[in-house]
Design a protein around this motif. Structure first.
Motif, PDB file in Angstrom:
ATOM      1  N   GLU A 157      56.525  63.901  41.403  1.00  0.00           N
ATOM      2  CA  GLU A 157      55.503  63.081  42.059  1.00  0.00           C
ATOM      3  C   GLU A 157      54.128  63.644  41.800  1.00  0.00           C
ATOM      4  O   GLU A 157      53.178  62.914  41.522  1.00  0.00           O
ATOM      5  N   ILE A 158      54.022  64.947  41.883  1.00  0.00           N
ATOM      6  CA  ILE A 158      52.727  65.584  41.652  1.00  0.00           C
ATOM      7  C   ILE A 158      52.281  65.338  40.214  1.00  0.00           C
ATOM      8  O   ILE A 158      51.109  65.067  39.950  1.00  0.00           O
ATOM      9  N   ASP A 159      53.235  65.437  39.304  1.00  0.00           N
ATOM     10  CA  ASP A 159      52.852  65.225  37.904  1.00  0.00           C
ATOM     11  C   ASP A 159      52.316  63.831  37.674  1.00  0.00           C
ATOM     12  O   ASP A 159      51.491  63.619  36.792  1.00  0.00           O
ATOM     13  N   ARG A 160      52.768  62.933  38.498  1.00  0.00           N
ATOM     14  CA  ARG A 160      52.278  61.568  38.310  1.00  0.00           C
ATOM     15  C   ARG A 160      50.800  61.469  38.629  1.00  0.00           C
ATOM     16  O   ARG A 160      50.130  60.514  38.230  1.00  0.00           O
ATOM     17  N   TYR A 161      50.312  62.422  39.375  1.00  0.00           N
ATOM     18  CA  TYR A 161      48.896  62.363  39.740  1.00  0.00           C
ATOM     19  C   TYR A 161      47.996  63.004  38.704  1.00  0.00           C
ATOM     20  O   TYR A 161      46.784  62.990  38.840  1.00  0.00           O
ATOM     21  N   ILE A 162      48.598  63.578  37.696  1.00  0.00           N
ATOM     22  CA  ILE A 162      47.766  64.282  36.709  1.00  0.00           C
ATOM     23  C   ILE A 162      47.760  63.471  35.416  1.00  0.00           C
ATOM     24  O   ILE A 162      48.783  62.954  34.987  1.00  0.00           O
ATOM     25  N   LEU A 163      46.598  63.388  34.844  1.00  0.00           N
ATOM     26  CA  LEU A 163      46.458  62.598  33.619  1.00  0.00           C
ATOM     27  C   LEU A 163      46.948  63.396  32.424  1.00  0.00           C
ATOM     28  O   LEU A 163      46.838  64.609  32.383  1.00  0.00           O
ATOM     29  N   ASP A 217      57.856  67.848  42.420  1.00  0.00           N
ATOM     30  CA  ASP A 217      57.006  68.141  41.267  1.00  0.00           C
ATOM     31  C   ASP A 217      56.743  66.903  40.413  1.00  0.00           C
ATOM     32  O   ASP A 217      55.666  66.713  39.878  1.00  0.00           O
TER      33      ASP A 217
END
Lengths: 199, 688
Positions: B461-467, B459
Motif C-alpha cells: 500500500e505504501i509503495d502505491r503512494y510513491i511514484l 508495504d
C-alpha cells in the motif's frame, strides 16, 4: 467553577469523534522538494506554505510534513486511526530514503459532535450562564460555551447540535485531550441544555 | 516655606514662586518642583489696567508635564508615550463617534473603555482603528443604542472597510478582558432606524408597528436565533411595506439593510413555511396564533435524518434480496467445497488473519483474490467466525454496523457485495483487530526508542503512494514550471547573501525574541536594588561595577555623592553613561551658558573633586568609545553641577554634536573656574 446542575439522567447520547489532530517528530531533516516530487499524493507550494501536504486514503487523513522533521496529522476519526495514519506517513517518508523515526506521538486536539434532538433557547442560555457563554448572532450563529472543568469549548446551535472541541479561535490551546473529557463535558452540559429546551 | 531639603546641595532654603509654580533652592539653584498646584488665587494687573488671575490650565487627560521632574527622567518619557496614545485615541473616538451621531456621554464612556484597554495592553499588536471601533461598538451595546457591527447610519465607509469578523474578534476580546457582558442584540431595536431610511413618510409609524409585530411573530417561531438581526429586519420591513401598499423592492430593502438578496429570500421562505403566513393582513393584526414552530435549522436537520433513515431501510431491503440470492450460491459452494478437503488448511490460515478480500480491510494486507472459489469459501467461514464474535457484542460505532448486529448473516454478505457498506466492514474489522491482535497493542506503546513500528502497515500500500521514475520526472517538470518564480527568487536571494558574505556585511536575521516579562526586583537597600537592576538590565559593559560597589561602602562626603552615582546609572536606557560623563565634564569647561539656557530646567549631577578623580580613573580603565580615545584619563576634570541627574537623550545628542573637544587638552574645569567647588555658579548665573 461550574454552575449548579440538577441531577442528570444518562441521556443515552454519545458524542462522536469527528476529527483528531496529532503531531509526531520524525527526527531527521527532510528535503521537502524530493518528497513532493517522488510521492504521488503530495503537494508542495513553497511560496504559500513551507510544508508538504500529503494525503492517504486509508485512514482518510492529511498530513503536513515540515522540513525540520515534524509532522502534523489530521482527519482521523479515532486515536488509533490517527496513530496508524501517522505511522503510514512515516513509512512513506522512510521509503523515500530518509531515516525517519517515530518520536513523541501526541494527540493535540479532538473534535466531537452530537445531537440532543431538541431545539435550544440560546438567548436564555447566554443570560443565565453569562460568564461562560458568548453569543453573537452577527458573528456566528452558534453559542460558544467555555466549560471550565473539563476545559472544553462547546459550540451549541439552536437546532440542538453540539460540537465539542479543545479551542475555538483562541491564541493558544491546552495539550492533549482525552476522549473521556469530551464525554464528561457532554454529560455536564446535557442537563443545562435540557433546561433550555423548547417546550 | 515647606522646610524641604534640597536634593542637590542639602540646603533648606527653598523659595516658592507661586506665579511660576516653581520651588527653587536658593543655595544651588536646582528646581525642585515645577507646576505646583496651589489653591490660592492671585491676580496680576494687565497693561490695560484690568486684572487677570494667575494660573495655568491643566488638561483633563493629564497630558501636561508630570509635576516632579526629579523622579527619573525615563519614567517621564514612558508616560508621554502613554499620554500620546490616549490623546490619539480620544481624537479618533470623537471623530468616529460624531459620524455615528453618538452623544457626549457615550463618547466619554468609549474613551474610558479605551483607557482600560490601553492599561491592559490590549492595543498592542492591533490596529488602533479596530480597537477604537470595538470600544464604540461596546458602548453602543451597553447603552442599548444599537449599531450594527459594520454599518452605522452615515458612518458606513470608515468602519465598513474593515472585515466585520476582524472587528468582531477585537470586540469579543475587549468585552472578555474588560469583563463586560454586552446584552444580546434585539432586532426590534433596528426597526425604527431602517424604517426611517426606507422613507415611508406619514405612515412610518404604522409600518414600523407592523414590522415589529411581524418580528415578534418570527421570534416566537424561533426564526431569529442564530441569525443576523439585519436579515430578519429586512424581511419584516419588506412584508410590512407590502401590507401597507408601499412598493418597496427587494433591492431597495437590501441597500438599506445590507444583507444579500438570497438571505432575504431565504427569510421570506422560512416565514412562508410558518402557519402565520396563511393569515390575511387583517387577521394577522388581530390574531396571535398559539403554536410555535421549530427553528428552521432544526426542521432541516430532522428532515435529513429522516431521509437517511429511509435510505438505510431501502438499502437493507436491497441487501435482503441479494442475500437470499447469495445464500443459494453459498449452499452450492459448500457442496463443491466438501469435495475438496485439502483446501481447508490454506483457508484456515487465511481466516486466522481475518482476511476479507475487499480492499477496505486491506490493513492486514491479505489480498489474495486469485481464486473465487476460495474467496467464497473463506467468506463462508468468516461468516461463522463473525457470528462468534458478534456473540461477544461489538461496539456499534457506526450505524450500519448496528444492522449486522441484529442479524448474524449480513456481514459476510456485505463483504461479498463489495463497496456499498464499507463503513460496516471497517467497523467490524476494527473490532476484529481489537479482539484478535490485542497483544500487538503493546509494541505500539513501547515505542520509546523512536523506531517506527511497522505492524499493521502494508508495504504494498505504501509503495502505491510513491511514484516511479518516469512519473517522478513528469511531476518534477510540472512542479518546476509552476514554481519557477519562487525558485528564481531563492537563487537571487542566495546570490545576494553570498555576495554580502564576501563583503563581510552580511547580517544574520535572527528571529525576533519575544520580550520576557521581568519580575520586580526585591531588595532591602537602595544599593542592592541598583545592583540587581544592573545585573538584570546589563546596561553597559563600560561601567566598572566594582567601582560602583565601592562607592556605596565609601563613607564621607555625604549623601549627594551616593545619590548622584545611582541616579546617574538610573536612566537605564543610556548606552554608556560613562561616555556621557566625560562629555559633560568638558562641556562644563566651556561656556555652560549655552547649554544652561537651551535646555531649560536641566539638572546635572554634582560630583566632588575627589570623587571625580576616582570616577575618572575608573573610566580610564574602561575601554572608552573611539571618540573619547583622544581624551586622556583626565582625572582632574570636574563636573560641577547641581541637583540629580537627568539625561535627556536629545539634548545629549545636540550637545555631542555641538561639542568637538576631541583634541582639547584636558584642563580641569575646576581650574578654569578658579578652583572652587561652586565655581559653576558662574554658569548657573548665566543660565538664570
Amino acid at each position: 467553577m461550574t454552575p449548579m446542575t440538577p441531577v442528570s439522567e444518562c441521556p443515552g447520547i454519545v458524542p462522536q469523534l469527528q476529527n483528531i489532530v496529532s503531531t509526531v517528530n520524525l527526527a531527521c531533516q527532510l528535503d521537502l522538494k524530493k518528497i513532493a516530487l517522488h510521492a504521488k499524493n503530495a503537494e508542495y507550494n513553497p511560496k504559500r506554505f513551507a510544508a508538504v501536504i500529503m494525503r492517504i486514503r486509508e485512514p482518510r487523513t492529511t498530513a503536513l510534513i515540515f522540513s525540520s522533521g515534524k509532522m502534523v496529522c489530521t482527519g482521523a476519526k479515532s486515536e488509533e486511526q490517527s496513530r496508524l495514519a501517522a505511522r503510514k506517513y512515516a513509512r512513506v517518508v522512510q521509503k523515500l530514503g530518509f531515516p525517519a523515526r517515530f518520536l513523541d506521538f501526541k494527540i493535540q486536539n479532538m473534535v466531537g459532535s452530537c445531537d440532543v434532538r431538541f431545539p435550544i433557547r440560546l438567548e436564555g442560555l447566554v443570560l443565565t450562564h453569562q460568564q461562560f457563554s458568548s453569543y453573537e448572532p452577527e458573528l456566528f450563529p452558534g453559542l460558544i460555551y467555555r466549560m471550565v472543568k473539563p476545559r472544553i469549548v462547546l459550540l451549541i446551535f439552536v437546532s440542538g447540535k453540539v460540537v465539542l472541541t479543545d479551542y475555538v479561535n483562541l491564541d493558544f490551546f491546552i495539550g492533549a485531550k482525552e476522549r473521556s473529557e469530551i464525554y464528561e463535558a457532554f454529560e455536564n452540559i446535557y442537563p443545562i441544555l435540557k433546561g433550555f429546551k423548547k417546550t | 516655606m515647606t522646610g524641604r531639603v534640597c536634593r542637590g546641595c542639602g540646603g533648606t532654603d527653598i523659595e516658592l514662586d507661586a506665579a511660576r509654580g516653581d520651588a527653587v533652592c536658593t543655595g544651588c539653584g536646582s528646581v525642585l518642583e515645577d507646576n505646583i498646584i496651589v489653591s490660592e488665587v492671585q491676580f496680576v494687573e494687565n497693561s490695560g489696567g484690568g486684572s487677570s488671575a494667575v494660573g495655568q490650565f491643566v488638561s483633563l487627560d493629564g497630558a501636561g508635564k508630570a509635576p516632579t521632574l526629579g523622579g527619573g527622567f525615563h519614567v517621564n518619557l514612558g508616560k508621554e508615550s502613554r499620554a500620546q496614545t490616549l490623546q490619539n485615541g480620544r481624537r479618533q473616538i470623537h471623530h468616529l463617534g460624531s459620524q455615528l451621531q453618538l452623544n457626549q456621554h457615550c463618547l466619554d464612556t468609549a474613551f474610558n473603555f479605551f483607557k482600560m484597554a490601553v492599561s491592559k495592553h490590549l492595543t498592542r499588536g492591533r490596529k488602533m482603528a479596530h480597537v477604537i471601533a470595538a470600544c464604540l461598538y461596546l458602548v453602543c451595546r451597553t447603552e442599548g443604542t444599537p449599531r450594527i457591527l459594520w454599518f452605522g447610519p452615515g458612518g458606513g465607509p470608515q468602519l465598513g472597510l474593515v472585515n466585520v469578523y476582524v472587528l468582531g474578534k477585537t470586540f469579543l476580546l475587549l468585552a472578555r478582558e474588560l469583563c463586560i457582558n454586552a446584552p444580546a442584540i434585539d432586532p426590534c431595536l433596528y426597526i425604527p432606524r431602517f424604517a426611517h431610511l426606507l422613507e415611508f413618510g406619514d405612515k412610518n409609524h404604522e409600518v414600523s408597528m407592523t414590522a415589529l409585530r411581524l418580528l415578534q411573530r418570527m421570534k416566537r417561531d424561533w426564526m431569529h436565533t442564530g441569525r443576523r438581526p439585519s436579515g430578519l429586519c429586512g424581511a419584516a420591513l419588506l412584508v410590512a411595506a407590502r401590507m401597507h401598499d408601499f412598493r418597496r423592492t427587494v433591492k431597495e430593502v437590501i441597500s438599506v439593510v445590507k444583507v444579500c438578496e438570497s438571505t432575504l429570500r431565504k427569510r421570506l421562505t422560512e416565514f412562508e413555511d410558518t402557519p402565520t403566513s396563511q393569515l390575511t393582513v387583517d387577521e394577522f393584526m388581530k390574531i396571535d396564533l398559539e403554536g410555535e414552530c421549530d427553528p428552521p435549522s432544526y426542521t432541516a436537520g430532522q428532515k435529513k435524518l429522516r431521509m437517511k433513515q429511509l435510505e438505510r431501510v431501502l438499502s437493507k431491503q436491497l441487501e435482503e434480496v441479494e442475500g437470499e440470492i447469495s445464500s443459494y450460491q453459498d449452499a452450492i459452494e459448500i457442496e463443491l467445497e466438501n469435495s475438496r478437503p485439502k483446501a481447508k488448511g490454506a483457508l484456515a490460515s487465511l481466516t486466522k488473519d481475518g482476511s476479507v478480500e475487499d480492499t477496505t480491510s486491506s490493513v492486514f494486507g491479505e489480498e489474495d483474490a486469485e481464486d473465487e472459489e476460495l474467496e467464497a469459501a473463506a467468506s463462508h467461514l468468516n461468516k461463522d467466525f463473525y457470528r462468534e464474535l458478534l456473540g461477544g457484542g461489538l461496539p456499534g460505532s457506526s450505524e450500519a454496523a448496528g444492522g449486522p448486529e441484529g442479524r448474524g448473516r449480513p456481514p459476510a454478505l456485505e463483504s461479498l457485495l463489495g463497496p456499498l457498506p464499507t463503513a460496516a466492514s471497517l467497523g467490524i474489522s476494527d473490532s476484529i483487530r481489537e479482539c484478535i491482535s490485542s497483544q500487538s497493542r503493546d509494541p505500539k506503546d513501547a515505542c520509546g526508542d523512536g523506531e517506527l513500528d511497522l505492524s499493521g502497515i502494508d508495504d504494498l500500500e505504501i509503495d502505491r503512494y510513491i511514484l516511479n521514475e518516469a512519473e517522478a520526472r513528469v511531476k518534477a517538470e510540472l512542479w518546476t514550471r509552476e514554481n519557477a518564480e519562487y525558485l528564481r527568487e531563492q537563487r537571487e536571494k542566495e546570490a545576494r547573501i553570498a555576495k554580502e558574505r564576501e563583503l563581510g556585511i552580511y547580517k544574520e536575521h535572527k528571529p525576533k525574541k519575544s520580550c520576557k516579562r521581568r519580575e520586580p526586583i526585591q531588595a532591602s537597600t537602595a544599593g542592592e536594588a541598583i545592583e540587581k537592576m544592573l545585573e538584570q538590565k546589563k546596561i553597559s559593559s563600560k561601567i566598572n561595577y566594582s567601582v560602583l560597589r565601592d562607592l556605596d561602602s565609601k563613607a564621607g562626603a555625604g549623601l549627594p555623592r551616593e545619590d548622584a552615582r545611582p541616579e546617574e546609572q538610573a536612566p537605564a536606557e543610556e548606552q554608556a553613561p560613562a561616555k556621557k560623563l566625560p562629555r559633560r565634564k568638558t562641556s562644563a569647561s566651556r561656556s555652560g551658558a549655552g547649554s544652561g539656557t537651551s535646555v531649560g530646567k536641566r539638572l546635572r549631577p554634582m560630583v566632588s573633586p575627589q570623587l571625580a578623580k576616582k570616577v575618572a580613573v575608573g573610566e580610564a580603565l574602561l575601554p572608552s568609545p573611539s571618540s573619547l580615545e583622544a581624551e586622556p584619563g583626565g582625572p582632574t576634570a570636574v563636573v560641577v553641577e547641581s541637583g540629580p541627574v537627568s539625561y535627556h537623550p536629545e539634548e545629549d545628542a545636540d550637545e555631542e554634536d555641538a561639542d568637538e573637544e576631541d583634541g582639547e587638552p584636558c584642563v580641569s574645569a575646576l581650574q578654569m573656574m578658579g578652583g572652587d567647588d561652586y565655581g559653576c555658579d558662574g554658569d548657573e548665573d548665566d543660565g538664570y
